[in-house]
Design an enzyme around this catalytic site. Structure first.
Site, PDB file in Angstrom:
ATOM      1  N   GLY A 199       0.835  -1.184   0.000  1.00 13.66           N
ATOM      2  CA  GLY A 199       0.000   0.000   0.000  1.00 13.66           C
ATOM      3  C   GLY A 199       0.876   1.243   0.000  1.00 13.66           C
ATOM      4  N   ARG A 200       0.353   2.323   0.556  1.00  8.47           N
ATOM      5  CA  ARG A 200       1.114   3.571   0.556  1.00  8.47           C
ATOM      6  C   ARG A 200       2.413   3.428   1.341  1.00  8.47           C
ATOM      7  NH1 ARG A 200      -4.241   5.341   0.979  1.00  8.47           N
ATOM      8  NH2 ARG A 200      -4.908   6.728  -0.703  1.00  8.47           N
ATOM      9  N   ILE A 201       2.335   2.836   2.537  1.00  4.24           N
ATOM     10  CA  ILE A 201       3.544   2.708   3.362  1.00  4.24           C
ATOM     11  C   ILE A 201       4.509   1.714   2.731  1.00  4.24           C
ATOM     12  CG2 ILE A 201       4.447   1.983   5.598  1.00  4.24           C
ATOM     13  CD1 ILE A 201       1.856   3.077   6.856  1.00  4.24           C
ATOM     14  N   ARG A 245      -2.449  -8.275  -1.868  1.00  6.17           N
ATOM     15  CA  ARG A 245      -3.702  -8.861  -2.347  1.00  6.17           C
ATOM     16  C   ARG A 245      -3.888  -8.602  -3.835  1.00  6.17           C
ATOM     17  NH1 ARG A 245      -8.365  -6.456   1.198  1.00  6.17           N
ATOM     18  NH2 ARG A 245      -7.067  -4.612   0.851  1.00  6.17           N
ATOM     19  N   THR A 261       6.571  -2.770  11.392  1.00  2.99           N
ATOM     20  CA  THR A 261       6.109  -1.467  11.867  1.00  2.99           C
ATOM     21  C   THR A 261       4.610  -1.322  11.626  1.00  2.99           C
ATOM     22  OG1 THR A 261       6.675  -0.463   9.728  1.00  2.99           O
ATOM     23  CG2 THR A 261       8.328  -0.311  11.487  1.00  2.99           C
ATOM     24  N   ARG A 313       1.357  -3.926  12.658  1.00 10.18           N
ATOM     25  CA  ARG A 313       0.638  -4.315  13.866  1.00 10.18           C
ATOM     26  C   ARG A 313       1.257  -5.593  14.402  1.00 10.18           C
ATOM     27  NH1 ARG A 313      -0.877   0.137  13.981  1.00 10.18           N
ATOM     28  NH2 ARG A 313      -3.033   0.957  14.106  1.00 10.18           N
ATOM     29  N   GLU A 361       0.429  -5.284  23.085  1.00 15.20           N
ATOM     30  CA  GLU A 361       0.746  -3.927  23.564  1.00 15.20           C
ATOM     31  C   GLU A 361      -0.275  -3.462  24.596  1.00 15.20           C
ATOM     32  OE1 GLU A 361       1.516  -0.805  20.738  1.00 15.20           O
ATOM     33  OE2 GLU A 361       2.413  -2.189  19.321  1.00 15.20           O
ATOM     34  N   HIS A 375       6.592   1.569  19.659  1.00 11.97           N
ATOM     35  CA  HIS A 375       5.528   1.999  18.747  1.00 11.97           C
ATOM     36  C   HIS A 375       5.670   3.484  18.400  1.00 11.97           C
ATOM     37  CE1 HIS A 375       1.173   0.921  17.432  1.00 11.97           C
ATOM     38  NE2 HIS A 375       1.714   1.782  16.601  1.00 11.97           N
ATOM     39  N   GLY A 386       6.772   4.522  15.232  1.00 10.87           N
ATOM     40  CA  GLY A 386       6.929   4.634  13.787  1.00 10.87           C
ATOM     41  C   GLY A 386       6.357   5.905  13.198  1.00 10.87           C
TER      42      GLY A 386
END
Length: 334
Positions: A162-164, A184, A244, A246, A275, A296, A298
């Site tokens: 995706g974007r990241i 996907r 980075t 989940r 977490e 956490h 990022g």
């Protein structure tokens, strides 16, 4: 909105001062000045009285909580990109709109991913601790001391383009890594050409062929423990895993076992399965130099948090001006 009653907005955590000031100017906003996580009882009381709930990823907004909401709660404007902490379907059934804050954390998270990709093979934390924990005991440069692994020329396998994931790929390519990815859907041809990226429709086949795995997909029922014990066993003993996204996308116990047995070379984690609790076995491995752990962070930049707050404000204002919020999250299709 100036001619109507200002909506009551309940904010669950401390936000940047600039965001909170604007919230107070526009809304009847209840802030969390000391940043103490709200209790379940406080959240129940809030949804019974507030027009808008502004939670974060640390708040569990499940079906049971939503069922407690009064008829005045019309909007859950989450201060987050992900929405796995909110039961979107339950909110929709109760007529509550849910929004998030997408597209503002991409570059920050990609930066941190690249930092871990560098930190783990090059043993950056170990090297820094030599100077910090035992000052004066460093004897100077040595040709065979603190040797890590080169990342230039290696293959990176990105899970979630995706974007990241795409932003990570651009950074990785600049560092001389060969880009491989599983998603996907296949990326568009222009992106593949730009990144010289190789698409794998089989995650298993990709994992067996890459040197670094970067987890950048969302947390969904389909991605829970996506990196299972079986899949971690497909990796080469010289491979590294960076997450980075989940924590629950990786089977943490299986990761610990793989690291302990030397089945993989190391890991860099900014997120954890339970977490804020961190598996003590991971902490032990970090102390042994096999893992780099971050709390956490990022997306933790001043600019990113202010951008997130701006999106929350826009979503609230748009909704109460009678329009569809720009970042509405739709329920799943039944």
């Amino acid at each position: 909105m100036t001619n109507r009653k200002r909506p009551t907005v309940y904010i669950t955590r401390k936000l940047p001062d600039a965001v909170e000031t604007r919230m107070r100017e526009l809304f009847d906003a209840e802030l969390n000045v000391d940043d103490k996580p709200r209790t379940r009882e406080e959240l129940i009381a809030a949804v019974k009285t507030a027009d808008v709930l502004v939670p974060t990823v640390t708040d569990r907004i499940d079906a049971a909580l939503i069922a407690e909401a009064g008829p005045q709660l019309k909007l859950i404007a989450s201060f987050s990109n992900g929405t796995d902490h909110i039961d979107i379907d339950a909110a929709a059934k109760k007529g509550i709109t849910v929004t998030n804050t997408p597209n503002v954390l991409t570059e920050d998270t990609a930066d941190m991913t690249m930092a871990l990709i560098l930190a783990v093979p090059r043993r950056l934390v170990q090297g820094a601790r030599v100077l910090m924990d035992k000052p004066g005991e460093w004897e100077g440069w040595s040709p065979t001391w603190m040797l890590g692994r080169r990342i230039w020329g290696k293959r990176i396998g990105i899970i979630g383009m995706g974007r990241i994931g795409t932003a990570v790929a651009r950074r990785a390519k600049a560092f001389g890594l060969s880009i491989h990815y599983h998603n996907r859907k296949r990326a568009n041809p222009a992106t593949e050409e730009e990144l010289e990226a190789t698409y794998w429709d089989s995650l298993d086949q990709m994992l067996a062929r890459v040197d670094i795995v970067s987890v950048n997909c969302p947390s969904t029922p389909a991605t829970f423990h996506l990196l299972s014990a079986r899949r971690l066993a497909l990796l080469q003993p010289t491979s590294y895993v960076v997450n980075t996204a989940r924590g629950d996308i990786i089977d943490e116990d299986a990761l610990v076992q793989a690291l302990r047995a030397g089945k993989i070379a190391g890991a860099g984690l900014d997120v954890f399965e339970n977490e804020p609790a961190v598996n003590p076995k991971l902490v032990k491995l970090a102390n042994e130099g096999k893992v780099v752990l971050l709390p956490h962070t990022g997306s933790a930049t001043i600019e990113g948090r202010i951008d997130m707050g701006d999106k929350v404000i826009i979503n609230i204002r748009t909704y109460f001006d009678g329009h569809r919020p720009p970042n509405r999250v739709l329920p799943s299709r039944s």
